[in-house]
Design a protein around this motif. Structure first.
Motif, short mmCIF file in Angstrom:
data_model
loop_
_atom_site.label_atom_id
_atom_site.label_comp_id
_atom_site.label_asym_id
_atom_site.label_seq_id
_atom_site.Cartn_x
_atom_site.Cartn_y
_atom_site.Cartn_z
N ALA A 51 0.84 -1.22 0.00
CA ALA A 51 0.00 0.00 0.00
C ALA A 51 0.87 1.26 0.00
O ALA A 51 0.55 2.24 -0.69
N ILE A 52 1.96 1.26 0.76
CA ILE A 52 2.85 2.42 0.79
C ILE A 52 3.48 2.65 -0.57
O ILE A 52 3.56 3.79 -1.06
N VAL A 53 3.94 1.57 -1.20
CA VAL A 53 4.53 1.69 -2.54
C VAL A 53 3.51 2.27 -3.52
O VAL A 53 3.82 3.15 -4.32
N GLY A 54 2.26 1.77 -3.45
CA GLY A 54 1.21 2.29 -4.32
C GLY A 54 0.93 3.77 -4.07
O GLY A 54 0.73 4.54 -5.01
N ALA A 55 0.91 4.17 -2.78
CA ALA A 55 0.65 5.58 -2.46
C ALA A 55 1.78 6.47 -2.97
O ALA A 55 1.53 7.56 -3.52
N ILE A 56 3.02 6.02 -2.82
CA ILE A 56 4.16 6.81 -3.31
C ILE A 56 4.10 6.94 -4.83
O ILE A 56 4.35 8.02 -5.40
N MET A 57 3.76 5.86 -5.52
CA MET A 57 3.65 5.90 -6.97
C MET A 57 2.54 6.87 -7.41
O MET A 57 2.69 7.60 -8.40
N CYS A 58 1.43 6.88 -6.66
CA CYS A 58 0.33 7.80 -6.98
C CYS A 58 0.75 9.26 -6.80
O CYS A 58 0.36 10.13 -7.59
#
Length: 326
Positions: free
Chosen positions: A251-258
């Protein structure tokens, strides 16, 4: 008679400029993302001298001067540097191009340009607005998953306390962390849904609603698991905690990518949703594991109770003949 005729001809045929005129151009409508340089167009079409040192240019926003140029002194006064406002070039000014250039995102609204050449002046208002568009395509899915996650964690805390009969300081700490996580989800979603632009406030809301609550929920599960002595439950609890850590990282990786893209890339949105969905599923699996262990414990307790009851009845039967003989 001749003098009157000359005077009349001079008045009729003399080029009289009462007001500076601007080229008719449309108002500015900008896409939220990807952001490009904003240009507020303003082109004077009837300059007489075409000399920048004879001109004054002023741009106002909300009645406040944002930019001004004084040709007599050659001074530029720029109050819009936080929006990346660029100074006008002298050669553009004397050609009639007094358009404003922003390198950063300026606010919505009307911008008024006032231009003066000697004693002749003119003004023009340019409306600048951003197009209404949904930048985060998966926002409704993220909101639904986070809401479900908050409900599941609330039920999990209550279920753990009622089922496992835990009463200690760690339980109250777990209550506290779950409560903080739910508050952060509500606050973060409120920030996340503010406005239509993918700005710093919305990015901060995504972090507050996703990264921090998942961490607090994980801490609450650890506090519960440390107080449980049943080795079967502890094994399942350990697997759930490891899985939660993995889903939290996803989830953190996805948030950073967003946050890095504008608008957010569909792939990054999918990664974020997968991380949140995995975390929610693991929380539900944790509840199921706890329910199963409680059922086993209840079954064992019933078996022990029945065995004790049977043993006591057998002892009573064995002791009855002895009492008769006596």
């Amino acid at each position: 008679m001749i003098s009157y005729a000359l005077l009349l001809g001079f008045c009729v045929f003399r080029p009289v400029v009462l007001q500076l005129l601007y080229k008719d151009e449309e108002d500015v409508r900008m896409n939220q993302c990807p952001f490009k340089e904003v240009i507020l167009p303003a082109h004077v079409t009837n300059l007489q001298k075409h000399k920048w040192n004879l001109m004054l240019v002023t741009w106002k926003y909300g009645g406040v001067t944002m930019y001004s140029f004084n040709g007599e002194s050659g001074a530029h006064k720029n109050n819009g540097t936080r929006f990346g406002l660029q100074n006008l070039k002298n050669e553009d000014i004397q050609s009639g191009d007094v358009s404003l250039h922003f390198l950063e995102r300026p606010p919505n609204g009307g911008y008024t340009c006032e231009t003066t050449e000697l004693s002749t002046e003119g003004s023009k208002t340019v409306e600048m607005a951003y197009k209404e568009e949904q930048l985060f395509k998966a926002s409704s899915g993220i909101i639904a998953i986070l809401t479900l996650l908050a409900v599941v964690n609330t039920f999990e805390v209550i279920f753990f306390v009622k089922c496992l009969h835990l009463k200690c300081r760690s339980v109250f700490c777990a209550y506290f962390f779950v409560g903080i996580g739910i508050v952060l989800i509500i606050a973060g979603l409120n920030m996340f849904q503010t406005g239509n632009s993918w700005n710093l406030l919305q990015k901060a809301g995504l972090v507050v609603a996703v990264c921090l609550p998942l961490l607090f929920f994980l801490i609450s599960d650890v506090l519960f698991g440390c107080k449980i002595k049943d080795h079967r439950f502890r094994m399942g609890w350990f697997c759930c905690c490891v899985s939660q850590i993995v889903s939290w990282i996803i989830a953190i990786v996805g948030a950073i990518m967003c946050m890095q893209d504008c608008p957010p890339n569909p792939t990054s949105e999918i990664v974020l949703i997968v991380g949140l969905l995995l975390h929610t599923i693991i929380e539900i699996a944790d509840i199921c594991c706890c329910s199963y262990c409680c059922w086993l414990k209840h079954k064992e307790d019933c078996s022990v109770t029945m065995a004790n009851a049977t043993s006591n009845s057998n002892k009573a039967i064995e002791c009855e003949p002895l009492s008769t003989k006596s």
